[in-house]
Design a protein around this motif. Structure first.
Motif, mmCIF file in Angstrom:
data_model
loop_
_atom_site.group_PDB
_atom_site.id
_atom_site.type_symbol
_atom_site.label_atom_id
_atom_site.label_comp_id
_atom_site.label_asym_id
_atom_site.label_seq_id
_atom_site.Cartn_x
_atom_site.Cartn_y
_atom_site.Cartn_z
ATOM 1 N N PRO A 1 -31.807 103.317 -19.056
ATOM 2 C CA PRO A 1 -31.497 104.023 -20.310
ATOM 3 C C PRO A 1 -32.745 104.140 -21.186
ATOM 4 C CG PRO A 1 -29.882 102.301 -19.864
ATOM 5 C CD PRO A 1 -30.988 102.104 -18.889
ATOM 6 N N TYR A 2 -32.803 105.163 -21.993
ATOM 7 C CA TYR A 2 -33.995 105.381 -22.824
ATOM 8 C C TYR A 2 -34.212 104.273 -23.842
ATOM 9 C CZ TYR A 2 -31.169 107.033 -26.823
ATOM 10 O OH TYR A 2 -30.295 107.133 -27.878
ATOM 11 N N TYR A 3 -33.166 103.504 -24.135
ATOM 12 C CA TYR A 3 -33.257 102.431 -25.109
ATOM 13 C C TYR A 3 -33.430 101.062 -24.448
ATOM 14 C CZ TYR A 3 -28.387 102.920 -23.715
ATOM 15 O OH TYR A 3 -27.250 103.080 -22.982
ATOM 16 N N HIS B 1 -26.815 91.196 -25.379
ATOM 17 C CA HIS B 1 -25.759 92.194 -25.555
ATOM 18 C C HIS B 1 -24.675 91.704 -26.507
ATOM 19 C CE1 HIS B 1 -26.965 95.289 -22.663
ATOM 20 N NE2 HIS B 1 -27.422 94.296 -21.909
ATOM 21 N N ASP B 2 -24.601 90.401 -26.695
ATOM 22 C CA ASP B 2 -23.600 89.864 -27.620
ATOM 23 C C ASP B 2 -23.996 90.089 -29.073
ATOM 24 O OD1 ASP B 2 -22.117 88.958 -25.482
ATOM 25 O OD2 ASP B 2 -23.150 87.024 -25.399
ATOM 26 N N ASN B 3 -25.281 90.276 -29.322
ATOM 27 C CA ASN B 3 -25.759 90.518 -30.685
ATOM 28 C C ASN B 3 -25.657 92.017 -30.983
ATOM 29 O OD1 ASN B 3 -27.004 90.567 -33.153
ATOM 30 N ND2 ASN B 3 -28.828 89.425 -32.503
ATOM 31 N N LYS B 4 -24.460 92.471 -31.261
ATOM 32 C CA LYS B 4 -24.215 93.901 -31.403
ATOM 33 C C LYS B 4 -24.868 94.498 -32.644
ATOM 34 C CE LYS B 4 -19.902 93.924 -28.787
ATOM 35 N NZ LYS B 4 -18.465 94.298 -28.772
ATOM 36 N N VAL B 5 -25.002 93.723 -33.699
ATOM 37 C CA VAL B 5 -25.595 94.234 -34.931
ATOM 38 C C VAL B 5 -27.071 94.560 -34.715
ATOM 39 C CG1 VAL B 5 -26.156 93.687 -37.325
ATOM 40 C CG2 VAL B 5 -23.951 92.993 -36.376
ATOM 41 N N GLN B 6 -27.814 93.604 -34.125
ATOM 42 C CA GLN B 6 -29.230 93.844 -33.873
ATOM 43 C C GLN B 6 -29.426 94.934 -32.830
ATOM 44 O OE1 GLN B 6 -31.662 92.813 -35.531
ATOM 45 N NE2 GLN B 6 -33.429 93.362 -34.253
ATOM 46 N N MET B 7 -28.564 94.946 -31.827
ATOM 47 C CA MET B 7 -28.640 95.976 -30.779
ATOM 48 C C MET B 7 -28.442 97.364 -31.383
ATOM 49 S SD MET B 7 -28.960 96.372 -27.409
ATOM 50 C CE MET B 7 -28.428 94.824 -26.676
ATOM 51 N N ALA B 8 -27.463 97.507 -32.256
ATOM 52 C CA ALA B 8 -27.202 98.803 -32.884
ATOM 53 C C ALA B 8 -28.372 99.233 -33.753
ATOM 54 C CB ALA B 8 -25.918 98.731 -33.706
ATOM 55 N N LYS B 9 -28.984 98.283 -34.481
ATOM 56 C CA LYS B 9 -30.119 98.624 -35.336
ATOM 57 C C LYS B 9 -31.296 99.143 -34.511
ATOM 58 C CE LYS B 9 -33.214 96.810 -38.883
ATOM 59 N NZ LYS B 9 -34.366 97.493 -38.256
ATOM 60 N N LEU B 10 -31.600 98.486 -33.403
ATOM 61 C CA LEU B 10 -32.719 98.911 -32.562
ATOM 62 C C LEU B 10 -32.460 100.290 -31.956
ATOM 63 C CD1 LEU B 10 -33.550 95.539 -30.747
ATOM 64 C CD2 LEU B 10 -34.856 96.662 -32.564
ATOM 65 N N ASP C 1 -32.931 102.855 -34.650
ATOM 66 C CA ASP C 1 -34.340 103.013 -35.006
ATOM 67 C C ASP C 1 -35.042 104.017 -34.092
ATOM 68 O OD1 ASP C 1 -34.085 101.287 -37.098
ATOM 69 O OD2 ASP C 1 -34.968 99.553 -36.077
ATOM 70 N N ILE C 2 -34.617 104.066 -32.835
ATOM 71 C CA ILE C 2 -35.226 105.020 -31.901
ATOM 72 C C ILE C 2 -34.998 106.452 -32.367
ATOM 73 C CG2 ILE C 2 -35.191 105.881 -29.524
ATOM 74 C CD1 ILE C 2 -34.341 103.109 -28.622
#
Length: 809
Positions: free
Chosen positions: A89-91, A100-109, A112-113
């Protein structure tokens, strides 16, 4: 066995046939007229006329089936690689360090793309030296921006090609930003990099589009590359995708109009609204009944059923097309929409005006000049039961995913490329002519120079070589490719594609970008596009008082022909200013067959002129996560005579005019007034605005466009292909994707046998040779988002439920 022992064994029938020859021919004719499959008719002819024994026919069918299946499972010569390479995946790189359990940080990153444009800007050190023949880095070059360009690039990358994408824009997704205007120093902070979707990226029949996109998007973890689509609108407004304002429709005065909402629900939804507001009859349970609007919509759906067959003919030789019977879509493509509207809807002018508006929202031409094929395609898009959808994350998310596929297969996406002209290998052509002088005299068309690359404005040369498999693909359209990007000497010496001189360019457009303070909910705006359509204005029917016969009036208040009220005269010269797709002026190019003609002066008039208003940020449910408190608005109008000049050449084209700041300010004032008049809640909410353009929009949607035999992906110049919406219908995401699919098949070289009998094409082969994505317990979504309830202010924050519902839609 007895016959075999006597030496009489034969695959041919012995004795009299079951039917005489005349009766057999009549039977075959009836089968052909009733649409029997070609292979069935062929086997019947072998049995009755040739006299093959039944067992011989069975053996023939078995052998044919074996050969076809072998061909279907085999890569054709246009494939330059082995099995399709799985991609990440591009991200993946940006999120690899996060659980993958840290959904908040994952969504932010992931969000940001999407703050970054697609592609990398061209550097001064790029392409400084011309690569030697045979050692080129790239074998395929694609020129253009937007999802359709990157879709073609991703598909071709999957087949083993090394693709270089050259985007004229600063963002390969086609989005524009306020900071692109260097003269506007006020655009800073949170407004500096706001992406404005200036293209038409509303998607109809989403499930069909997902099947087309999947082979290009698929990654190791998700068949759609993590891309999801959200339904435009809300349940409260019936998932409205378009609002049509047509002068005179539904009211008693041309100065007024009744806004008509295009909602999800297909034929029944439109027919019920036409009955409620326009006086049409009500449809019954089967969706038609006495409703004239439902009958007309069903007629269009029936014609559109053969659209796929028509567009496939653009890949076949003329000899093959000559043996094929013209289908309903092809027949309608060379006829004017007004004739169908007048005959299909003779009694209710309001319904007639509505159908004209639905059928040609994207271009300001009346039905008397519009091809019925364009009318049918646009109407059938609105018949999508689920309505229209929009990529979550906008076109940037979709294009980041497609660009990643290109880059992971050895390609590159370069932005901000200012193209001067296409390059052709005339020396190689002359050598070939010397060796085959006699053939050149007999068939000069066979010896056009090969396109091998491009020259930039600063004279840098980018080459893909003259190898048989190398190619240059222009997604800029036929007008810009052949009139403005080919050297006039080359064009005059070797000619244009067949039929192109008889066509017309549609009038260029101006995009006015408004940055608004507040979220879409605060401003009470939705994702529905608002149109004012003078080209579909209510017709004034005339009724004979003696016979009662009704004569349909002319649909539309605008007319491109001279009306005697011109405010100015523009005479054409032998040269026109070369203008790129982004509106920049360049060198002058000679045009043949230039004549003097009185040109109608066009100006934008508040409250009257053709206009489109869209709020792209309101369509994207993830927008608030990246740009909270900001809403984007794009107003599209036709470029007036202050901005472009019309030339009566062959083909008819437009060129950028010298325009001062006073003309720009006057237009901006008029457009802003019109926007506030129609959306009064936006008063005092505008932070910044700027005008983009004029931008070229391709060929006009008249019957000549569909009748021209040269409007095909494979051009007369070897190595040069043209893709995009000029091959299909403009101002449509789905149609532009089909145009990219067509040009990709043409480059790979699939034959008519592959398409018609084997259903073998670039997407089916990519799917066949691709590794299936591995299953995961949780969905791998590119852009997590939240859905706002239409009845409550609470948020649905269950990401898994949100993602699953988005996928189903």
């Amino acid at each position: 066995q007895r016959k075999y022992n006597k030496g009489e064994f034969s695959p041919f029938r012995q004795g009299k046939p079951p039917m005489d020859k005349k009766a057999s021919i009549i039977l075959l004719f009836i089968m052909h007229r009733n649409g029997a499959r070609k292979e069935t008719t062929f086997l019947t002819a072998l049995f009755f006329l040739v006299g093959l024994q039944p067992w011989a026919l069975v053996c023939l069918v078995a052998m044919g089936h074996y050969l076809f299946q072998r061909r279907k499972k085999k890569k054709i010569s246009g494939w330059l690689g082995g099995d399709v390479k799985p991609v990440k995946p591009y991200y993946a790189e940006a999120t690899k360090s996060v659980s993958h359990d840290n959904k908040v940080q994952m969504a932010k990153l992931k969000n940001d793309i999407l703050l970054q444009p697609v592609g990398e800007p061209i550097a001064p050190s790029d392409f400084k030296t011309v690569e030697e023949e045979g050692s080129e880095t790239y074998d395929t070059m694609i020129i253009g921006s937007g999802p359709s360009t990157l879709y073609a690039a991703a598909l071709l990358s999957r087949t083993g090609r090394t693709v270089l994408v050259l985007s004229p824009d600063a963002d390969a997704s086609g989005c524009q930003t306020l900071d692109a205007d260097k003269g506007n120093e006020k655009v800073t902070g949170k407004f500096a990099n706001i992406p404005f979707d200036v293209q038409s990226n509303n998607i109809a029949h989403t499930s069909v589009q997902q099947r087309i996109l999947a082979p290009a998007l698929s990654t190791e973890t998700d068949a759609q590359g993590g891309i999801r689509f959200a339904q435009i609108g809300t349940e409260a407004d019936g998932f409205t995708s378009d609002i049509l304002s047509i002068p005179g429709m539904g009211v008693d005065s041309y100065k007024d109009s009744l806004p008509f909402l295009i909602r999800a629900g297909g034929v029944l939804s439109i027919a019920q609204d036409a009955a409620t507001f326009l006086g049409d009859a009500w449809p019954n349970d089967d969706g038609v009944g006495d409703s004239t609007s439902a009958s007309y919509l069903s007629l269009c759906a029936g014609i559109n059923a053969s659209a796929q067959e028509y567009y496939l003919t653009k890949l076949f030789p003329e000899k093959v097309n000559g043996m094929k019977k013209a289908d309903a879509y092809q027949e309608s493509s060379i006829r004017f929409a007004s004739s169908f509207l007048d005959r299909g809807l003779p009694f209710n002018p309001h319904v007639r005006s509505l159908m004209a508006g639905i059928g040609m929202r994207g271009e300001n031409i009346s039905p008397s000049k519009t091809s019925m094929a364009a009318q049918v395609t646009n109407i059938c898009a609105c018949l999508s039961p689920e309505g229209f959808t929009y990529p979550v994350g906008g076109p940037r998310a979709l294009c980041h995913a497609l660009a990643s596929v290109v880059e992971q297969n050895g390609g590159r996406v370069v932005t901000g490329v200012k193209l001067q002209e296409l390059l052709f290998d005339e020396e190689g052509k002359e050598d070939e002519e010397e060796k085959n002088d006699e053939n050149a005299k007999n068939d000069p068309e066979a010896y056009k120079p090969r396109c091998y690359g491009v020259k930039l404005d600063d004279n840098r040369i980018i080459s893909v070589g003259t190898d048989e498999d190398s190619c240059v693909v222009s997604m800029l359209g036929f007008i810009e490719t052949f009139i403005f990007k080919i050297n006039p000497d080359i064009r005059s010496k070797y000619g244009l594609p067949q039929g192109l001189p008889a066509l017309s360019e549609r009038r260029p457009l101006l995009k006015v970008l408004f940055c608004l303070n507040g979220n879409s909910d605060d401003l009470s705006v939705t994702g529905a596009d608002w149109y004012r359509l003078p080209n579909a204005g209510l017709p004034l029917d005339e009724k004979d008082p003696e016979t009662g016969e009704v004569t349909p009036g002319h649909i539309g208040l605008c007319d491109d022909e001279d009306d005697g009220n011109d405010n100015g005269v523009e005479s054409t010269n032998a040269e026109v200013d070369e203008t790129s797709s982004d509106g920049n002026r360049g060198k002058r190019t000679k045009m043949s067959n230039a004549t003097k003609k009185k040109i109608r002066r066009v100006e934008f008039t508040s409250g009257n002129s053709w206009m489109k208003v869209s709020f792209p940020s309101a369509k994207d449910p993830s927008w608030k996560e990246r740009h909270d408190g900001i809403t984007t608005c794009v107003v599209t109008v036709e470029a007036g005579s202050d901005f472009v000049r019309e030339f009566d050449t062959l083909p008819k084209v437009y060129s950028a005019a010298k325009c001062g700041s006073s003309e720009t300010a006057r237009l901006l004032e008029r457009v802003t007034k019109d926007l506030i008049d129609n959306f009064p809640q936006l008063k005092d909410k505008i932070s910044f605005c700027r005008i983009v353009g004029p931008t070229r929009e391709g060929l006009s949607h008249n019957p000549q466009r569909f009748a021209a035999k040269g409007i095909k992906p494979k051009t007369p110049y070897p190595g040069l292909f043209v893709g995009g919406s000029d091959l299909t219908i403009g101002d449509s995401f789905s149609a532009s994707m089909v145009g990219s699919w067509i040009v990709s098949n043409a480059i790979i070289g699939y034959s008519f046998v592959d398409h018609l009998f084997l259903e073998k094409n670039v997407t089916s082969d990519v799917s066949q040779f691709m590794k299936v994505p591995r299953n995961r317990n949780d969905e791998d979504i590119a852009v997590p988002f939240q859905v706002y309830s239409s009845t409550e202010d609470n948020l649905n924050t269950d990401e898994e439920t949100t993602a699953e519902s988005s996928k189903e839609k």
